[in-house]
Design an enzyme around this catalytic site. Structure first.
Site, PDB file in Angstrom:
ATOM      1  N   ARG A 187      83.749 141.635  40.633  1.00  0.00           N
ATOM      2  CA  ARG A 187      83.066 142.907  40.365  1.00  0.00           C
ATOM      3  C   ARG A 187      84.027 143.894  39.681  1.00  0.00           C
ATOM      4  O   ARG A 187      83.609 144.699  38.851  1.00  0.00           O
ATOM      5  CB  ARG A 187      82.506 143.523  41.646  1.00  0.00           C
ATOM      6  CG  ARG A 187      83.560 143.922  42.670  1.00  0.00           C
ATOM      7  CD  ARG A 187      83.031 144.853  43.735  1.00  0.00           C
ATOM      8  NE  ARG A 187      84.051 145.129  44.752  1.00  0.00           N
ATOM      9  CZ  ARG A 187      84.055 146.192  45.528  1.00  0.00           C
ATOM     10  NH1 ARG A 187      83.109 147.109  45.415  1.00  0.00           N
ATOM     11  NH2 ARG A 187      85.002 146.361  46.428  1.00  0.00           N
ATOM     12  N   GLU A 190      65.418 150.068  42.608  1.00  0.00           N
ATOM     13  CA  GLU A 190      65.792 148.943  41.753  1.00  0.00           C
ATOM     14  C   GLU A 190      64.635 148.438  40.888  1.00  0.00           C
ATOM     15  O   GLU A 190      64.831 148.052  39.734  1.00  0.00           O
ATOM     16  CB  GLU A 190      66.346 147.795  42.607  1.00  0.00           C
ATOM     17  CG  GLU A 190      67.692 148.085  43.231  1.00  0.00           C
ATOM     18  CD  GLU A 190      67.606 148.922  44.511  1.00  0.00           C
ATOM     19  OE1 GLU A 190      68.663 149.284  45.050  1.00  0.00           O
ATOM     20  OE2 GLU A 190      66.464 149.203  44.964  1.00  0.00           O
ATOM     21  N   PHE A 242      69.401 143.345  46.163  1.00  0.00           N
ATOM     22  CA  PHE A 242      68.408 144.288  45.642  1.00  0.00           C
ATOM     23  C   PHE A 242      68.016 143.957  44.197  1.00  0.00           C
ATOM     24  O   PHE A 242      66.865 144.158  43.807  1.00  0.00           O
ATOM     25  CB  PHE A 242      68.946 145.712  45.732  1.00  0.00           C
ATOM     26  CG  PHE A 242      69.477 146.062  47.095  1.00  0.00           C
ATOM     27  CD1 PHE A 242      68.779 145.709  48.238  1.00  0.00           C
ATOM     28  CD2 PHE A 242      70.695 146.712  47.239  1.00  0.00           C
ATOM     29  CE1 PHE A 242      69.268 146.014  49.502  1.00  0.00           C
ATOM     30  CE2 PHE A 242      71.196 147.015  48.501  1.00  0.00           C
ATOM     31  CZ  PHE A 242      70.482 146.661  49.629  1.00  0.00           C
ATOM     32  N   HIS A 256      78.209 141.873  45.012  1.00  0.00           N
ATOM     33  CA  HIS A 256      78.113 141.792  46.474  1.00  0.00           C
ATOM     34  C   HIS A 256      77.166 140.690  46.948  1.00  0.00           C
ATOM     35  O   HIS A 256      76.320 140.889  47.813  1.00  0.00           O
ATOM     36  CB  HIS A 256      77.680 143.138  47.058  1.00  0.00           C
ATOM     37  CG  HIS A 256      78.684 144.223  46.900  1.00  0.00           C
ATOM     38  ND1 HIS A 256      79.031 144.720  45.660  1.00  0.00           N
ATOM     39  CD2 HIS A 256      79.416 144.910  47.811  1.00  0.00           C
ATOM     40  CE1 HIS A 256      79.937 145.675  45.812  1.00  0.00           C
ATOM     41  NE2 HIS A 256      80.199 145.806  47.092  1.00  0.00           N
ATOM     42  N   ASP A 295      78.919 143.884  55.803  1.00  0.00           N
ATOM     43  CA  ASP A 295      77.580 144.399  55.477  1.00  0.00           C
ATOM     44  C   ASP A 295      76.478 143.548  56.092  1.00  0.00           C
ATOM     45  O   ASP A 295      75.342 144.005  56.236  1.00  0.00           O
ATOM     46  CB  ASP A 295      77.386 144.473  53.956  1.00  0.00           C
ATOM     47  CG  ASP A 295      78.184 145.604  53.331  1.00  0.00           C
ATOM     48  OD1 ASP A 295      78.893 146.312  54.078  1.00  0.00           O
ATOM     49  OD2 ASP A 295      78.118 145.778  52.110  1.00  0.00           O
ATOM     50  N   ARG A 352      82.380 140.699  45.738  1.00  0.00           N
ATOM     51  CA  ARG A 352      83.150 141.814  46.303  1.00  0.00           C
ATOM     52  C   ARG A 352      84.563 141.374  46.691  1.00  0.00           C
ATOM     53  O   ARG A 352      85.509 142.159  46.636  1.00  0.00           O
ATOM     54  CB  ARG A 352      82.415 142.326  47.552  1.00  0.00           C
ATOM     55  CG  ARG A 352      83.142 143.427  48.308  1.00  0.00           C
ATOM     56  CD  ARG A 352      82.420 143.703  49.609  1.00  0.00           C
ATOM     57  NE  ARG A 352      82.914 144.896  50.290  1.00  0.00           N
ATOM     58  CZ  ARG A 352      82.461 145.307  51.472  1.00  0.00           C
ATOM     59  NH1 ARG A 352      81.510 144.648  52.083  1.00  0.00           N
ATOM     60  NH2 ARG A 352      82.957 146.393  52.030  1.00  0.00           N
TER      61      ARG A 352
END
Length: 313
Positions: free
Chosen positions: A8, A55, A80, A106, A114, A164
């Site tokens: 990322r 989104e 998302f 991610h 998360d 990530r």
């Protein structure tokens, strides 16, 4: 020890660097600091648009901009981007085959703390199912940057997955070349082939070293483009080594393993053993223990390789 950089990070830096060379716009869904598109925003504020935590709407905005002639990057977390906005991607981007590049960050269990809601393990399967969608999963920072530039020059929708977690840089060689739809032979071998994608490629190379110390010769292939997949490199490996292991940070259903099994089953039937998340949701925690929990380890690749060889007739 190779340098470790999250893909990322490379994605954000590539957008900012390539913004001088190419005319494109970037959209984000209120996650610019995390997806690293904020690096582009700082340098080119007039070409960056924050669409908020919406989104589906962002994908429709991207479709509209692409329909007016723009090259568009639309970014959010993979869960998302691929999940929440699937219908808008399918109908507003995929169906009219628009020039939208989806930068999804991610993904996988390496999102860590998360947890299951954010650890997208279904994105390859979802995006592979959309007709005409190109799906790319870079192995390291070098490949991530190259993939971004290739996507800019490619006409049509592209889904790109970025992580990530910092992963080893393995493609920092003078002869490295990225081409959409082409796999790369990372190491020759005759007893078994390990086909990896994303962060699992570095582990595949480590596993090949372990196997070599035990007298087993393993070929390693990096498949960065999940779709369209490189059938030629897969069928050549199947014919010459007679057994294949696939390794991915994704559900074993619908991702790299499924794609490789489809190619092998139709073109050169040999044993295919899939390594990935075994049809489970993710779990909150530190990354190393999570990788152990889900079997995404060098040791498990070695074990799967031996299992694949045992299945050879």
């Amino acid at each position: 020890m190779a340098d470790k950089i999250a893909t990322r990070e490379a994605y954000g830096n590539a957008l900012a660097e390539l913004g001088d060379k190419y005319d494109f716009v970037v959209l984000d869904a209120d996650l610019a600091a995390a997806t690293k598109t904020g690096v582009f925003k700082k340098k080119f504020p007039e070409r960056f648009f924050d669409c908020g935590i919406a989104e589906g709407n962002m994908m429709c905005v991207a479709a509209g901009l692409a329909a007016s002639g723009k090259v568009v990057f639309a970014s959010s977390f993979a869960m998302f981007a691929a999940g929440r906005a699937f219908e808008q991607i399918r109908n507003s981007i995929g169906y009219p085959h628009l020039n939208v590049k989806i930068g999804a960050t991610h993904a996988g269990v390496t999102v860590g703390e998360d947890g299951a809601t954010h650890q997208c393990l279904e994105d390859f399967a979802l995006m592979r199912s959309i007709p005409g969608m190109t799906v790319i999963n870079p192995a390291d920072a070098v490949e991530a940057k190259a993939a971004v530039e290739a996507a800019i020059n490619f006409v049509g929708p592209v889904y790109m997955r970025f992580g990530r977690y910092a992963v080893p840089v393995i493609n920092d060689t003078p002869d490295y070349k990225f081409e959409i739809g082409k796999g790369v032979n990372m190491r020759d071998g005759k007893d078994v082939t390990i086909i990896g994608t994303g962060m699992m490629v570095a582990m595949a190379l480590e596993a090949a070293e372990v196997l070599a110390n035990e007298g087993i010769s393993a070929r390693v292939i990096n498949i960065a483009t999940i779709k369209p997949i490189d059938k030629d490199i897969i069928l050549d490996a199947a014919a010459k080594t007679g057994a294949i292991v696939t390794a991915e940070e994704h559900n074993i259903i619908g991702g790299l393993g499924s794609a490789v099994a489809e190619v092998v089953g139709e073109g050169c039937p040999v044993p295919v053993v899939r390594l990935g998340v075994e049809d489970k949701f993710g779990h909150s925690g530190k990354v190393p223990p999570l990788l152990e929990m889900y079997g995404l380890t060098v040791e498990n690749i070695v074990a799967k390789a031996k299992a694949a060889i045992a299945l050879k007739k």
